[in-house]
Design a protein around this motif. Sequence first.
Motif, short mmCIF file in Angstrom:
data_model
loop_
_atom_site.label_atom_id
_atom_site.label_comp_id
_atom_site.label_asym_id
_atom_site.label_seq_id
_atom_site.Cartn_x
_atom_site.Cartn_y
_atom_site.Cartn_z
N ALA A 162 0.83 -1.21 0.00
CA ALA A 162 0.00 0.00 0.00
C ALA A 162 0.86 1.25 0.00
O ALA A 162 0.57 2.24 -0.68
N THR A 163 1.95 1.22 0.77
CA THR A 163 2.87 2.35 0.84
C THR A 163 3.54 2.58 -0.51
O THR A 163 3.62 3.71 -1.01
N LEU A 164 4.03 1.51 -1.10
CA LEU A 164 4.69 1.59 -2.41
C LEU A 164 3.76 2.18 -3.45
O LEU A 164 4.14 3.07 -4.23
N ALA A 165 2.51 1.69 -3.47
CA ALA A 165 1.54 2.16 -4.47
C ALA A 165 1.20 3.63 -4.28
O ALA A 165 1.19 4.42 -5.23
N LEU A 166 0.94 4.02 -3.02
CA LEU A 166 0.55 5.40 -2.78
C LEU A 166 1.70 6.36 -3.04
O LEU A 166 1.51 7.46 -3.57
N ASP A 167 2.91 5.93 -2.70
CA ASP A 167 4.08 6.78 -2.95
C ASP A 167 4.29 6.97 -4.45
O ASP A 167 4.59 8.08 -4.91
N ALA A 168 4.10 5.90 -5.22
CA ALA A 168 4.27 6.00 -6.67
C ALA A 168 3.20 6.89 -7.30
O ALA A 168 3.50 7.77 -8.13
N LEU A 169 1.95 6.68 -6.91
CA LEU A 169 0.85 7.44 -7.51
C LEU A 169 0.91 8.92 -7.15
O LEU A 169 0.41 9.77 -7.90
N SER A 170 1.49 9.24 -5.98
CA SER A 170 1.53 10.64 -5.53
C SER A 170 2.83 11.35 -5.93
O SER A 170 3.02 12.51 -5.57
N GLY A 171 3.70 10.64 -6.63
CA GLY A 171 4.96 11.27 -7.02
C GLY A 171 5.95 11.39 -5.87
O GLY A 171 6.71 12.37 -5.80
#
Length: 338
Positions: free
Chosen positions: A81-90
Amino acid sequence: MSKLKLGLQLGYWGALCPGENHTRLAQEAESLGFDSVWTAESWGNDCFTPLAWIGAQTSTIRLGTSVAQLSARTPTACAMATLALDALSGGRMILGLGVSGPQVVEGWYGQPYSKPVTRTREYVDIIRQVLAREAPVTSDAEFYPLPYRGPGAWGMGKPLKSITHPVRADVPIFIGAEGPRNVSQTAQIADGWLPLYYSPYRQQVYADQLLDAREGFEISPTVMVSINDDLEQALYPVKAMLGFYIGGMGAAKRNFHKELMARMGFPDEAEDIQRLFLAGKRDEGVAAVPDQFADEISLCGPKARIREKLQDWQNSPVTSLLINGDPQLLRDMAELVL
């Protein structure tokens, strides 16, 4: 310029979804120069879903969980979840973690509440392995063995490495910690600390625990702000919050918030608050919260008084104040701090 940063603490949802209100508050905070926005979870909403929603409608403000509960998901699921949110938010994610308490862990998540400090260390280690993506993730530790070889295992598990490449291997990890051992460990293994409440007038309470903090370590307490010319009225919501946490948030035999208040110099008052709450006398329990304690951990009163008190926070190790309020309060605090 102030060394202090501001964060928007959105907190729990409560009975109803806040709808677009949280998004609008986050957008207002971003426009005012706030550094971060934080979402919470309890036995209701999770913290990642609303943060992703807010992240999609902002562009610069950092996105934090305050806090993601360890027992809600495995370390690898949390890392995903952290990886995904960090990627999507730049690259704007801050992972805030916490163990919660035995009532929630055992009553809601159906897991044993044991060795919280050890579990936290194992959890963080696995997340850092996932984000580093240097090798397949393994752990021979007590609580989160990877691959799993325990009862019911087929014996076919193999170490895996994330298919997705993280945007950042060093996503900041903050920990919500209260007990001395947990705070000491937080300073050693995390990038920041999320105190539930902190007094700049009692820095000695945590001074020893923070000696081993790494360079750039952030301290971001939640600080209630109440602007009102009548100090007694301004302090009431702070006392109500403290009464609920110290009197009702935790079992009678183990309430970490009550224990923290005792360590901060108010042991007898903490006992009285809990006794009254458990007896169903909530109003009396709130009234028993000392004005001094409520005032030390908050920013209350007229603007001029708050401006003066901010100097004491400036002279503390605190790096960011996490506040909650309506758009006008956010604007007032931006004027006072930023």
